[in-house]
Design an enzyme around this catalytic site. Structure first.
Site, PDB file in Angstrom:
ATOM      1  N   ARG A   1      34.161  40.010  39.399  1.00 14.41           N
ATOM      2  CA  ARG A   1      35.081  40.506  40.435  1.00 14.41           C
ATOM      3  C   ARG A   1      36.078  39.402  40.811  1.00 14.41           C
ATOM      4  NH1 ARG A   1      30.536  40.026  45.280  1.00 14.41           N
ATOM      5  NH2 ARG A   1      31.185  37.944  45.931  1.00 14.41           N
TER       6      ARG A   1
ATOM      7  N   GLY B   1      31.727  33.895  36.708  1.00 16.35           N
ATOM      8  CA  GLY B   1      32.026  34.616  37.946  1.00 16.35           C
ATOM      9  C   GLY B   1      33.071  35.689  37.702  1.00 16.35           C
TER      10      GLY B   1
ATOM     11  N   ALA C   1      32.206  20.012  47.014  1.00 15.11           N
ATOM     12  CA  ALA C   1      32.113  20.549  45.648  1.00 15.11           C
ATOM     13  C   ALA C   1      33.501  20.697  45.027  1.00 15.11           C
ATOM     14  CB  ALA C   1      31.396  21.900  45.666  1.00 15.11           C
ATOM     15  N   LYS C   2      34.453  21.206  45.808  1.00 16.77           N
ATOM     16  CA  LYS C   2      35.787  21.468  45.259  1.00 16.77           C
ATOM     17  C   LYS C   2      36.565  20.170  45.017  1.00 16.77           C
ATOM     18  CE  LYS C   2      35.756  25.925  44.790  1.00 16.77           C
ATOM     19  NZ  LYS C   2      35.437  26.437  43.435  1.00 16.77           N
TER      20      LYS C   2
ATOM     21  N   ASP D   1      22.957  32.742  35.452  1.00 12.89           N
ATOM     22  CA  ASP D   1      23.195  31.897  36.631  1.00 12.89           C
ATOM     23  C   ASP D   1      23.716  30.565  36.103  1.00 12.89           C
ATOM     24  OD1 ASP D   1      23.009  30.049  38.689  1.00 12.89           O
ATOM     25  OD2 ASP D   1      21.056  30.752  39.386  1.00 12.89           O
ATOM     26  N   VAL D   2      24.963  30.224  36.422  1.00 14.15           N
ATOM     27  CA  VAL D   2      25.563  29.015  35.829  1.00 14.15           C
ATOM     28  C   VAL D   2      24.885  27.718  36.274  1.00 14.15           C
ATOM     29  CG1 VAL D   2      27.840  30.059  35.428  1.00 14.15           C
ATOM     30  CG2 VAL D   2      27.391  28.849  37.596  1.00 14.15           C
TER      31      VAL D   2
ATOM     32  N   SER E   1      39.974  24.216  45.122  1.00 12.22           N
ATOM     33  CA  SER E   1      40.369  24.997  46.299  1.00 12.22           C
ATOM     34  C   SER E   1      41.183  24.108  47.226  1.00 12.22           C
ATOM     35  CB  SER E   1      39.114  25.456  47.054  1.00 12.22           C
ATOM     36  OG  SER E   1      39.456  25.950  48.339  1.00 12.22           O
TER      37      SER E   1
ATOM     38  N   TYR F   1      31.239  23.023  50.560  1.00  9.65           N
ATOM     39  CA  TYR F   1      32.252  23.609  49.657  1.00  9.65           C
ATOM     40  C   TYR F   1      33.393  22.623  49.396  1.00  9.65           C
ATOM     41  CZ  TYR F   1      35.502  27.359  48.104  1.00  9.65           C
ATOM     42  OH  TYR F   1      36.380  28.160  47.422  1.00  9.65           O
ATOM     43  N   ALA F   2      33.851  21.935  50.449  1.00  9.13           N
ATOM     44  CA  ALA F   2      34.933  20.952  50.281  1.00  9.13           C
ATOM     45  C   ALA F   2      34.490  19.825  49.356  1.00  9.13           C
ATOM     46  CB  ALA F   2      35.345  20.400  51.645  1.00  9.13           C
TER      47      ALA F   2
HETATM   48  P1  NAD Z   1      34.087  36.157  44.679  1.00 11.45           P
HETATM   49  O1  NAD Z   1      32.977  35.902  45.626  1.00 11.45           O
HETATM   50  O2  NAD Z   1      34.869  37.417  44.804  1.00 11.45           O
HETATM   51  O3  NAD Z   1      33.560  36.068  43.165  1.00 11.45           O
HETATM   52  C1  NAD Z   1      32.744  35.012  42.744  1.00 11.45           C
HETATM   53  C2  NAD Z   1      31.897  35.494  41.582  1.00 11.45           C
HETATM   54  O4  NAD Z   1      31.041  34.405  41.177  1.00 11.45           O
HETATM   55  C3  NAD Z   1      30.983  36.671  41.963  1.00 11.45           C
HETATM   56  O5  NAD Z   1      31.116  37.720  41.034  1.00 11.45           O
HETATM   57  C4  NAD Z   1      29.601  36.051  41.937  1.00 11.45           C
HETATM   58  O6  NAD Z   1      28.548  36.954  41.576  1.00 11.45           O
HETATM   59  C5  NAD Z   1      29.767  34.943  40.898  1.00 11.45           C
HETATM   60  N1  NAD Z   1      28.734  33.931  41.010  1.00 11.45           N
HETATM   61  C6  NAD Z   1      28.263  33.340  42.139  1.00 11.45           C
HETATM   62  N2  NAD Z   1      27.273  32.502  41.852  1.00 11.45           N
HETATM   63  C7  NAD Z   1      27.109  32.540  40.509  1.00 11.45           C
HETATM   64  C8  NAD Z   1      26.226  31.876  39.629  1.00 11.45           C
HETATM   65  N3  NAD Z   1      25.297  31.010  40.067  1.00 11.45           N
HETATM   66  N4  NAD Z   1      26.304  32.149  38.302  1.00 11.45           N
HETATM   67  C9  NAD Z   1      27.234  33.040  37.840  1.00 11.45           C
HETATM   68  N5  NAD Z   1      28.094  33.690  38.638  1.00 11.45           N
HETATM   69  C10 NAD Z   1      28.019  33.445  39.963  1.00 11.45           C
HETATM   70  O7  NAD Z   1      35.029  34.872  44.785  1.00 11.45           O
HETATM   71  P2  NAD Z   1      36.572  34.615  44.421  1.00 11.45           P
HETATM   72  O8  NAD Z   1      37.317  34.606  45.692  1.00 11.45           O
HETATM   73  O9  NAD Z   1      37.001  35.479  43.306  1.00 11.45           O
HETATM   74  O10 NAD Z   1      36.483  33.094  43.952  1.00 11.45           O
HETATM   75  C11 NAD Z   1      36.501  32.674  42.600  1.00 11.45           C
HETATM   76  C12 NAD Z   1      36.615  31.154  42.574  1.00 11.45           C
HETATM   77  O11 NAD Z   1      37.829  30.761  43.250  1.00 11.45           O
HETATM   78  C13 NAD Z   1      35.485  30.440  43.293  1.00 11.45           C
HETATM   79  O12 NAD Z   1      35.168  29.247  42.608  1.00 11.45           O
HETATM   80  C14 NAD Z   1      36.094  30.129  44.642  1.00 11.45           C
HETATM   81  O13 NAD Z   1      35.437  29.038  45.247  1.00 11.45           O
HETATM   82  C15 NAD Z   1      37.518  29.826  44.265  1.00 11.45           C
HETATM   83  N6  NAD Z   1      38.464  29.968  45.366  1.00 11.45           N
HETATM   84  C16 NAD Z   1      38.656  31.163  46.000  1.00 11.45           C
HETATM   85  C17 NAD Z   1      39.572  31.242  47.038  1.00 11.45           C
HETATM   86  C18 NAD Z   1      39.853  32.517  47.785  1.00 11.45           C
HETATM   87  O14 NAD Z   1      40.640  32.492  48.736  1.00 11.45           O
HETATM   88  N7  NAD Z   1      39.279  33.648  47.410  1.00 11.45           N
HETATM   89  C19 NAD Z   1      40.275  30.098  47.450  1.00 11.45           C
HETATM   90  C20 NAD Z   1      40.051  28.902  46.786  1.00 11.45           C
HETATM   91  C21 NAD Z   1      39.146  28.840  45.731  1.00 11.45           C
END
Ligand code: NAD
Length: 253
Positions: free
Chosen positions: A16, A13, A157-158, A63-64, A142, A154-155
């Site tokens: 971005r 991921g 999974a996390k 795709d992971v 998370s 999501y909860a």
């Molecule tokens: P984001 O949506 O900006 O980025 C997530 C990235 O994962 C994207 O580039 C997307 O294309 C990629 N992705 C999605 N499905 C995929 C797959 N099957 N295979 C490969 N890549 C895939 O999200 P983010 O906010 O940067 O979040 C990153 C991580 O942090 C996530 O696991 C998210 O759950 C966790 N997180 C984020 C927050 C927050 O506030 N942003 C809070 C807690 C946890």
């Protein structure tokens, strides 16, 4: 490994958000970085940013949640960068809804990307870590692991990732491999922008509302999370394993 030899880190991921910031930080810390995301072209901006900063990075589309794509992606990393000994399972998606409106597809998608994806990626990378007698796995959990309205999938999974992390720590410790979890609170990314849209708020207004509830009175930036990941991913963290670090601008209940 000599001190001058670069380690290979994989960030899923990484196109971005938190993943991109983490890839940049791990590269700045001296790792070669494989940036994995759904679309290889979308990884290019992160790869270019690493290269512009003098680092080495590779874009890989996968795709992971798909085992064949994961195997192929890790093989490519090994061939083009070297054997990975640092893995950051960061790829994630949201499919929020209240339980009575949550579809089976929304449940499966979220569990597949976060949990199955982390399982597949870790399984594919661990043999290289075992061979090296060294490894660092960091899983993105998370604050939602503690429960969050509209996020049953999501909860789950996390929270699941926290159990996964602790089990990895127990199974893999004897091979020099640690596993830890970073659990962010509110971080400004496309993911939280998507949540603001779902609840019908402007993103600025949504961030201000979140910041007012956070002890440090601001929302998180992707770099705040990358800093914590970088610690667990470093050689210095070798005696820290099976931990969950909430990075949320304050304690959570
Ligand atoms: P984001 O949506 O900006 O980025 C997530 C990235 O994962 C994207 O580039 C997307 O294309 C990629 N992705 C999605 N499905 C995929 C797959 N099957 N295979 C490969 N890549 C895939 O999200 P983010 O906010 O940067 O979040 C990153 C991580 O942090 C996530 O696991 C998210 O759950 C966790 N997180 C984020 C927050 C927050 O506030 N942003 C809070 C807690 C946890």
């Amino acid at each position: 490994m000599s001190t001058t030899e670069q380690r290979v880190a994989v960030v899923t991921g990484g196109a971005r958000g938190i993943g991109a910031a983490t890839a940049l930080r791990l590269a700045a810390d001296g790792n070669k970085v494989a940036v994995i995301d759904l679309d290889e072209a979308a990884c290019q901006s992160t790869v270019q940013a690493v290269k512009d900063a003098g680092g080495t990075a590779l874009a890989v589309g996968a795709d992971v949640s798909d085992s064949a794509q994961v195997e192929a992606a890790v093989e490519r990393v090994v061939a083009e960068l070297g054997a990975p000994t640092v893995l950051v399972n960061n790829a994630g998606v949201l499919r929020d809804n209240l339980l009575f409106k949550m579809s089976e597809g929304d449940w499966d998608t979220v569990l597949n990307v976060h949990l199955r994806g982390s399982f597949l990626m870790t399984r594919a990378c661990q043999k290289h870590m075992v061979d090296a007698g060294y490894g660092r796995v960091v899983n993105l959990s998370s604050s939602s692991a503690l429960g969050n309205r509209g996020q049953a999938n999501y909860a789950a999974a996390k929270a699941g990732l926290q159990g996964f992390t602790k089990t990895l720590a127990k199974e893999l410790g004897k091979f020099g491999i640690t596993a830890n979890s970073v659990a962010p609170g509110f971080v400004v990314t496309d993911m939280t922008a998507q949540t603001a849209e779902r609840v019908g708020m402007g993103f600025e207004e949504f961030q201000a509302a979140a910041a007012s509830q956070i002890p440090v009175q601001r929302v998180g930036r992707p770099e705040d999370i990358a800093n914590a990941v970088a610690f667990f991913a470093s050689p210095d963290a070798g005696f820290v394993s099976g931990q969950v670090l909430y990075v949320a601008g304050g304690p959570l209940n």
